[in-house]
Design an enzyme around this catalytic site. Structure first.
Site, PDB file in Angstrom:
ATOM      1  N   HIS A 155       1.866  -2.901  -2.671  1.00  0.00           N
ATOM      2  CA  HIS A 155       2.284  -2.982  -4.077  1.00  0.00           C
ATOM      3  C   HIS A 155       2.839  -4.362  -4.408  1.00  0.00           C
ATOM      4  CE1 HIS A 155       1.748   1.297  -4.022  1.00  0.00           C
ATOM      5  NE2 HIS A 155       2.704   1.466  -3.134  1.00  0.00           N
ATOM      6  N   HIS A 188      -0.746   4.800  -5.835  1.00  0.00           N
ATOM      7  CA  HIS A 188      -1.453   4.956  -4.568  1.00  0.00           C
ATOM      8  C   HIS A 188      -2.849   5.506  -4.800  1.00  0.00           C
ATOM      9  CE1 HIS A 188       2.874   5.652  -3.867  1.00  0.00           C
ATOM     10  NE2 HIS A 188       2.683   4.797  -2.910  1.00  0.00           N
TER      11      HIS A 188
END
Lengths: 332, 332
Positions: free
Chosen positions: A56, A218
């Site tokens: 991320h 995700h």
């Protein structure tokens, strides 16, 4: 799988080694894979830490430095860090004034941060935690009970970090983080999937003419799979649920954050921002601050998320306060 | 084609409208599509402008602001801006001390900047130009006679912009830009192609097990098409020709810039940076400053480029000087 990596299992370690070299003036990387502000611990300052799966970036390691996080715990890609990391980070930044854990609402992160907090408390460190759960897309998902923690986390880390830097005590810093959580809402979408290096294949399949609205960071499913649509329509589909949820109302001042998921050109993020500004104009909501770019990503996923934070004078002042991290830097 | 756009023909105009809204404190956007520093023209200050095709964001519009560019001229995606844009930008930033054009070495950019310079001189504006041609990959290419201008341009704009901000005169600013050009070398590679919105299909084909070494920023071919390799090997393949070209030698101090082409996660760029640092260590070259991220991109292309700039005290000081633009910001 086309990636600039060596062995998939080494990608996080090697990236952290690269970070440590590139930003040696701001951070250090210590075992077991924690990114720590170079001058931590600072005596008398509340420590602020966060963490979560890697993939991320720049979140969270890129937000370690003056005026933001004191440490970050990166797990394997899309995998929660382990309690040992959170405990080590807590110990590394404890300057006697306690430590705040900013936790994105994913089941694994919550469990492991809770365990680490207990272990740290057993050592006499004062630990509080605030859970960020700003994603209006879905109530529960594959990784989460309740709303997921997404783009609001970036804003919380900046604002809370500024207050801790100014010397606010643990109760104040915690209350401020809760205030950000109460006033921030987000939603994201994906045009493409992404590939976790260890998996070697895309996280999900999506047709050439499809997109996923309300996706998590995700690649977990969102609200609906739809046919591709123009950017303006997509922006509406994200902004409307956000605006209606809080709700944001005419006269409100907001920080408008258009975030790229990693594989979308900045050019396109500005196209989205343009429409978002138009929608906010139409609702009488004033954009007082803005942020456009890749800040909480899903590897090379194409897509974007929108985050709106309702501002008051306190939040605005703390947003503007000096920050010096690899990914956010101003005032210094 | 999966993109966050509306009509392909409108993408640049809409993105500029978004930029203008998001960064109204720093820039304004004027007809015919020029991004101008909000407080331009500044009397007595040399104006510094650049430009080129869109699709390389944040370059150049994201570099407009205090301590960097006074204006940028974005063309259509991967298409040179027209002389009218460069002339308008030159007029908009002329504060009586002359204007420097920083031109990436592409045939269209060179021609159009030259024409604009002539037109501006006819109006009595003192204009100088410096061509950036830092790509060691190929001598000539589809778009260029001689070396292409790539990542070195970002560093030139920062350093030259700092000198102009401090009040350096046009001859000094021009000489400084030539000094950067003399001391900077780059090379890039691609794992994937990218899609120009108006074309609707990838610029080139590349196999699932292939990569292109020495690619240009428009997807133009590089040195060779090779089988995929680990990141360390790719980093060697980029760094070695750069180091040998200037050459960079033991005892040199450099700014090491690892740039993403748009679609590569930051995580991977740090993997590349780690190996680059190791290679430089091995050659006795000291990294004095670094930059890691997406600064000169090719839409959503996956890949990276490496740029090394040999530093002296003057260049280091100007790199560190305050800058306040949408994409680079520190010291203010």
């Amino acid at each position: 799988m086309k990636k600039l990596i060596n062995l998939p299992d080494n990608v996080v370690d090697e990236a952290l080694a690269g970070m440590a070299r590139a930003h040696a003036d701001l951070i250090r990387v210590e075992s077991p894979n924690i990114v720590v502000r170079k001058d931590a611990p600072r005596q008398g300052k509340v420590g602020v830490i966060s963490g979560g799966g890697s993939g991320h970036e720049p979140m969270h390691g890129g937000f370690v430095g003056r005026g933001m996080l004191d440490a970050a715990c990166p797990g394997a890609v899309f995998t929660s860090p382990v309690p040992d990391q959170m405990l080590a980070a807590t110990q590394a930044v404890d300057g006697g004034a306690g430590v705040l854990h900013i936790v994105k609402n994913y089941t694994g992160d919550i469990m492991n941060f809770e365990l680490a907090a207990e272990l740290a408390r057993a050592e006499g460190i004062d630990v509080e935690a605030v859970v960020i759960a700003d994603d209006v897309a879905v109530k529960d998902s594959l990784y989460t009970a309740g709303r997921r923690g997404v783009g609001g986390t970036v804003l919380a880390e900046k604002i809370v970090g500024a207050a801790a830097e100014e010397g606010a005590d643990l109760a104040t810093v915690k209350a401020l983080c809760e205030k950000v959580q109460d006033n921030v809402r987000s939603m994201g979408m994906a045009l493409t999937s992404c590939t976790v290096p260890a998996a070697g294949k895309p996280t999900f399949d999506i047709g050439d003419d499809e997109m996923e609205i309300g996706i998590g960071i995700h690649g977990e499913p969102g609200r609906e799979r739809r046919k591709l649509a123009p950017a303006d329509e997509i922006t509406e589909a994200l902004a409307t649920p956000i605006l209606d949820d809080l709700p944001f109302q005419s006269g409100d001042r907001v920080l408008a954050f258009v975030n790229g998921m990693g594989g979308t050109p900045l050019l396109e993020l500005y196209v989205v921002y343009r429409k978002l500004a138009e929608i906010l104009d139409g609702r009488g909501v004033t954009i007082a601050r803005s942020l456009v770019g890749n800040y909480i990503t899903s590897l090379e996923m194409a897509g974007c998320s929108i985050t709106l934070l309702k501002l008051d004078d306190e939040l605005t002042r703390l947003w503007d306060a000096p920050v010096n991290t690899p990914a956010l830097r101003w005032g210094v």
